[in-house]
Design a protein around this motif. Structure first.
Motif, PDB file in Angstrom:
ATOM      1  N   ILE A  70      -2.529   2.216  -9.698  1.00  0.00           N
ATOM      2  CA  ILE A  70      -1.279   2.543  -9.016  1.00  0.00           C
ATOM      3  C   ILE A  70      -1.060   1.556  -7.874  1.00  0.00           C
ATOM      4  CG2 ILE A  70      -0.006   4.333  -7.775  1.00  0.00           C
ATOM      5  CD1 ILE A  70      -1.977   6.356  -9.165  1.00  0.00           C
ATOM      6  N   LEU A  71       0.039   0.823  -7.942  1.00  0.00           N
ATOM      7  CA  LEU A  71       0.433  -0.085  -6.862  1.00  0.00           C
ATOM      8  C   LEU A  71       1.507   0.599  -6.025  1.00  0.00           C
ATOM      9  CD1 LEU A  71       0.765  -3.503  -8.748  1.00  0.00           C
ATOM     10  CD2 LEU A  71      -1.288  -2.381  -7.887  1.00  0.00           C
ATOM     11  N   VAL A  72       1.346   0.558  -4.713  1.00  0.00           N
ATOM     12  CA  VAL A  72       2.269   1.246  -3.810  1.00  0.00           C
ATOM     13  C   VAL A  72       2.701   0.305  -2.696  1.00  0.00           C
ATOM     14  CG1 VAL A  72       2.564   3.205  -2.246  1.00  0.00           C
ATOM     15  CG2 VAL A  72       1.062   3.435  -4.217  1.00  0.00           C
ATOM     16  N   THR A  73       4.001   0.305  -2.403  1.00  0.00           N
ATOM     17  CA  THR A  73       4.462  -0.306  -1.156  1.00  0.00           C
ATOM     18  C   THR A  73       5.016   0.809  -0.275  1.00  0.00           C
ATOM     19  OG1 THR A  73       6.798  -0.706  -1.708  1.00  0.00           O
ATOM     20  CG2 THR A  73       5.189  -2.332  -2.472  1.00  0.00           C
ATOM     21  N   SER A  74       4.792   0.710   1.011  1.00  0.00           N
ATOM     22  CA  SER A  74       5.294   1.733   1.925  1.00  0.00           C
ATOM     23  C   SER A  74       5.279   1.191   3.351  1.00  0.00           C
ATOM     24  CB  SER A  74       4.436   3.001   1.844  1.00  0.00           C
ATOM     25  OG  SER A  74       4.906   3.986   2.738  1.00  0.00           O
ATOM     26  N   HIS A  75       6.243   1.666   4.133  1.00  0.00           N
ATOM     27  CA  HIS A  75       6.252   1.366   5.560  1.00  0.00           C
ATOM     28  C   HIS A  75       5.611   2.506   6.357  1.00  0.00           C
ATOM     29  CE1 HIS A  75       9.327  -1.627   4.378  1.00  0.00           C
ATOM     30  NE2 HIS A  75       8.880  -2.277   5.438  1.00  0.00           N
ATOM     31  N   ALA A 131      -2.400  -0.498  -2.074  1.00  0.00           N
ATOM     32  CA  ALA A 131      -1.187  -0.614  -1.257  1.00  0.00           C
ATOM     33  C   ALA A 131      -0.889  -2.085  -1.013  1.00  0.00           C
ATOM     34  CB  ALA A 131      -1.369   0.108   0.068  1.00  0.00           C
ATOM     35  N   ILE A 132       0.325  -2.504  -1.367  1.00  0.00           N
ATOM     36  CA  ILE A 132       0.761  -3.876  -1.120  1.00  0.00           C
ATOM     37  C   ILE A 132       1.668  -3.852   0.107  1.00  0.00           C
ATOM     38  CG2 ILE A 132       1.991  -5.866  -2.051  1.00  0.00           C
ATOM     39  CD1 ILE A 132       1.185  -4.938  -4.822  1.00  0.00           C
ATOM     40  N   LEU A 133       1.179  -4.422   1.195  1.00  0.00           N
ATOM     41  CA  LEU A 133       1.856  -4.336   2.476  1.00  0.00           C
ATOM     42  C   LEU A 133       2.203  -5.722   3.002  1.00  0.00           C
ATOM     43  CD1 LEU A 133      -0.528  -1.705   4.148  1.00  0.00           C
ATOM     44  CD2 LEU A 133       1.510  -1.263   2.752  1.00  0.00           C
ATOM     45  N   VAL A 162      -0.139   5.538   3.589  1.00  0.00           N
ATOM     46  CA  VAL A 162      -1.030   4.518   3.029  1.00  0.00           C
ATOM     47  C   VAL A 162      -2.488   4.881   3.298  1.00  0.00           C
ATOM     48  CG1 VAL A 162      -1.772   2.110   3.229  1.00  0.00           C
ATOM     49  CG2 VAL A 162       0.667   2.666   3.146  1.00  0.00           C
ATOM     50  N   GLU A 163      -2.780   5.289   4.532  1.00  0.00           N
ATOM     51  CA  GLU A 163      -4.154   5.609   4.900  1.00  0.00           C
ATOM     52  C   GLU A 163      -4.686   6.792   4.096  1.00  0.00           C
ATOM     53  OE1 GLU A 163      -6.942   5.737   8.858  1.00  0.00           O
ATOM     54  OE2 GLU A 163      -4.768   5.811   9.093  1.00  0.00           O
ATOM     55  N   GLU A 164      -3.804   7.733   3.765  1.00  0.00           N
ATOM     56  CA  GLU A 164      -4.230   8.932   3.043  1.00  0.00           C
ATOM     57  C   GLU A 164      -4.449   8.679   1.556  1.00  0.00           C
ATOM     58  OE1 GLU A 164      -1.429  12.020   3.836  1.00  0.00           O
ATOM     59  OE2 GLU A 164      -1.953  12.170   5.952  1.00  0.00           O
ATOM     60  N   VAL A 165      -3.709   7.723   0.964  1.00  0.00           N
ATOM     61  CA  VAL A 165      -3.790   7.582  -0.497  1.00  0.00           C
ATOM     62  C   VAL A 165      -4.488   6.311  -0.985  1.00  0.00           C
ATOM     63  CG1 VAL A 165      -1.686   8.978  -0.782  1.00  0.00           C
ATOM     64  CG2 VAL A 165      -1.528   6.464  -0.815  1.00  0.00           C
ATOM     65  N   ALA A 166      -4.456   5.242  -0.214  1.00  0.00           N
ATOM     66  CA  ALA A 166      -4.875   3.939  -0.748  1.00  0.00           C
ATOM     67  C   ALA A 166      -6.394   3.756  -0.751  1.00  0.00           C
ATOM     68  CB  ALA A 166      -4.229   2.817   0.048  1.00  0.00           C
ATOM     69  N   ASP A 167      -6.891   3.143  -1.815  1.00  0.00           N
ATOM     70  CA  ASP A 167      -8.287   2.722  -1.888  1.00  0.00           C
ATOM     71  C   ASP A 167      -8.451   1.305  -1.349  1.00  0.00           C
ATOM     72  OD1 ASP A 167      -9.198   5.077  -3.339  1.00  0.00           O
ATOM     73  OD2 ASP A 167      -8.088   4.268  -5.031  1.00  0.00           O
ATOM     74  N   GLU A 168      -7.407   0.511  -1.535  1.00  0.00           N
ATOM     75  CA  GLU A 168      -7.476  -0.906  -1.171  1.00  0.00           C
ATOM     76  C   GLU A 168      -6.117  -1.352  -0.644  1.00  0.00           C
ATOM     77  OE1 GLU A 168      -9.452  -4.933  -3.063  1.00  0.00           O
ATOM     78  OE2 GLU A 168      -8.454  -3.533  -4.418  1.00  0.00           O
ATOM     79  N   ILE A 169      -6.158  -2.313   0.261  1.00  0.00           N
ATOM     80  CA  ILE A 169      -4.932  -2.858   0.837  1.00  0.00           C
ATOM     81  C   ILE A 169      -4.850  -4.352   0.549  1.00  0.00           C
ATOM     82  CG2 ILE A 169      -3.825  -3.485   3.031  1.00  0.00           C
ATOM     83  CD1 ILE A 169      -4.623  -0.734   4.070  1.00  0.00           C
ATOM     84  N   VAL A 170      -3.672  -4.768   0.103  1.00  0.00           N
ATOM     85  CA  VAL A 170      -3.363  -6.188  -0.041  1.00  0.00           C
ATOM     86  C   VAL A 170      -2.240  -6.491   0.958  1.00  0.00           C
ATOM     87  CG1 VAL A 170      -2.457  -7.983  -1.559  1.00  0.00           C
ATOM     88  CG2 VAL A 170      -4.043  -6.254  -2.472  1.00  0.00           C
ATOM     89  N   TYR A 171      -2.524  -7.341   1.913  1.00  0.00           N
ATOM     90  CA  TYR A 171      -1.549  -7.643   2.961  1.00  0.00           C
ATOM     91  C   TYR A 171      -0.983  -9.042   2.742  1.00  0.00           C
ATOM     92  CZ  TYR A 171       0.544  -8.120   7.599  1.00  0.00           C
ATOM     93  OH  TYR A 171       1.424  -8.310   8.639  1.00  0.00           O
ATOM     94  N   LEU A 172       0.322  -9.098   2.495  1.00  0.00           N
ATOM     95  CA  LEU A 172       0.992 -10.377   2.270  1.00  0.00           C
ATOM     96  C   LEU A 172       1.602 -10.895   3.564  1.00  0.00           C
ATOM     97  CD1 LEU A 172       0.711  -9.489  -0.715  1.00  0.00           C
ATOM     98  CD2 LEU A 172       2.971 -10.454  -1.112  1.00  0.00           C
ATOM     99  N   LEU A 173       1.549 -12.195   3.718  1.00  0.00           N
ATOM    100  CA  LEU A 173       2.141 -12.845   4.878  1.00  0.00           C
ATOM    101  C   LEU A 173       2.661 -14.203   4.452  1.00  0.00           C
ATOM    102  CD1 LEU A 173       2.544 -12.454   7.978  1.00  0.00           C
ATOM    103  CD2 LEU A 173       0.485 -13.845   8.272  1.00  0.00           C
ATOM    104  N   GLU A 174       3.953 -14.408   4.619  1.00  0.00           N
ATOM    105  CA  GLU A 174       4.604 -15.685   4.301  1.00  0.00           C
ATOM    106  C   GLU A 174       4.263 -16.164   2.896  1.00  0.00           C
ATOM    107  OE1 GLU A 174       3.600 -18.383   7.433  1.00  0.00           O
ATOM    108  OE2 GLU A 174       4.856 -17.347   8.910  1.00  0.00           O
ATOM    109  N   GLY A 175       4.280 -15.231   1.949  1.00  0.00           N
ATOM    110  CA  GLY A 175       4.153 -15.603   0.552  1.00  0.00           C
ATOM    111  C   GLY A 175       2.753 -15.756   0.020  1.00  0.00           C
ATOM    112  N   ASN A 176       1.749 -15.380   0.815  1.00  0.00           N
ATOM    113  CA  ASN A 176       0.386 -15.440   0.308  1.00  0.00           C
ATOM    114  C   ASN A 176      -0.418 -14.276   0.862  1.00  0.00           C
ATOM    115  OD1 ASN A 176      -1.799 -16.502  -1.181  1.00  0.00           O
ATOM    116  ND2 ASN A 176      -1.100 -18.578  -0.727  1.00  0.00           N
ATOM    117  N   ILE A 177      -1.635 -14.118   0.369  1.00  0.00           N
ATOM    118  CA  ILE A 177      -2.452 -12.976   0.743  1.00  0.00           C
ATOM    119  C   ILE A 177      -3.275 -13.314   1.977  1.00  0.00           C
ATOM    120  CG2 ILE A 177      -4.336 -11.460   0.017  1.00  0.00           C
ATOM    121  CD1 ILE A 177      -3.246 -11.786  -2.845  1.00  0.00           C
TER     122      ILE A 177
END
Length: 234
Positions: free
Chosen positions: A179-184, A31-33, A189-204
């Motif tokens: 599978i890459l997923v974005t979602s609000h 999940a890319i959040l 997200v909690e039910e499907v994602a194995d890993e979370i990538v959290y972006l903030l101001e253009g970086n991880i």
């Protein structure tokens, strides 16, 4: 599967991605959040070749995508907003995509799964938003590709269709796909994602499992954990 190094993208004076580095292995649901404006869409479109970065490299399966296009044949993409030609019937759109791709497809199984048979002769302009999203899902999952990118896939779906989508995503994961997923919708997200990538101001700002995220934020669910990350850096 995906290796991104020093990715930088600027639109005018707005720095959207700031020397971003990201490695995503083959297999699993990521999940890319991030808050609005964090660079999620630009990152996804850079992977798809729809946005050309100012600097940096993107490689998929060890091969740089720069000045390439054939690699996209191995990616399925569900956009957040699908602008279908309104005058086409659903069956005509599906047939058109099949003809363009010239690959084996499993649309019949998906049409049945999401209850689209009564809508095949309907023009796309007459469909509700939720039904259009089901068509969008069929177009995305009817081909067998190793990488699937889903941008807000739950939009407009009723509870029954949402359950079917989650099962479909898990089935694709079990086949070894990435599978890459974005979602609000953090419950999704909690039910499907194995890993979370959290972006903030253009970086991880964070990359890890849901368990690691909860530990980092001292929260018990993903929604509160993401809110904690966001407010801590507001």
């Amino acid at each position: 599967m995906i290796q991104i190094e020093n990715l930088y993208k600027k639109f005018g004076k707005n720095e959207v991605l700031k020397n971003l580095n990201l490695s995503i292995g083959a297999g699993g649901i990521i999940a890319i959040l991030g808050p609005n404006g964090s660079g999620k869409t630009t990152l996804i479109k850079s992977i798809l070749g729809m946005v050309v970065p100012n600097k940096g490299t993107i490689a998929i399966s060890g091969v740089s995508i720069k000045n390439q296009w054939k690699y996209r044949r191995e990616i399925e993409y569900l956009p957040q907003i699908a602008n279908f030609p309104g005058n086409l019937k659903v069956k005509e759109l599906i047939r058109m995509i099949k003809d363009l791709r010239e690959r084996p497809s499993e649309e019949e199984v998906l049409i049945s799964l999401f209850g689209l048979k009564p809508f095949l002769d309907k023009r796309l302009s007459t469909l509700s938003g939720g039904t259009k999203q089901k068509v969008n899902i069929v177009l995305t999952f009817m081909f067998d590709s190793p990488l699937i990118i889903l941008d807000e896939p739950t939009t407009g779906l009723d509870p029954a269709a949402l359950i079917r989508l989650k099962k479909l995503i898990q089935n694709e994961k079990e086949k070894g796909k990435t599978i890459l997923v974005t979602s609000h919708i953090m419950q999704f997200v909690e039910e499907v994602a194995d890993e979370i990538v959290y972006l903030l101001e253009g970086n991880i700002y964070f990359k890890g499992s849901i368990h690691d995220l909860k530990l980092k934020t001292d929260q018990t669910d993903v929604e509160r954990a993401i809110a904690t990350l966001t407010t801590a850096n507001a």
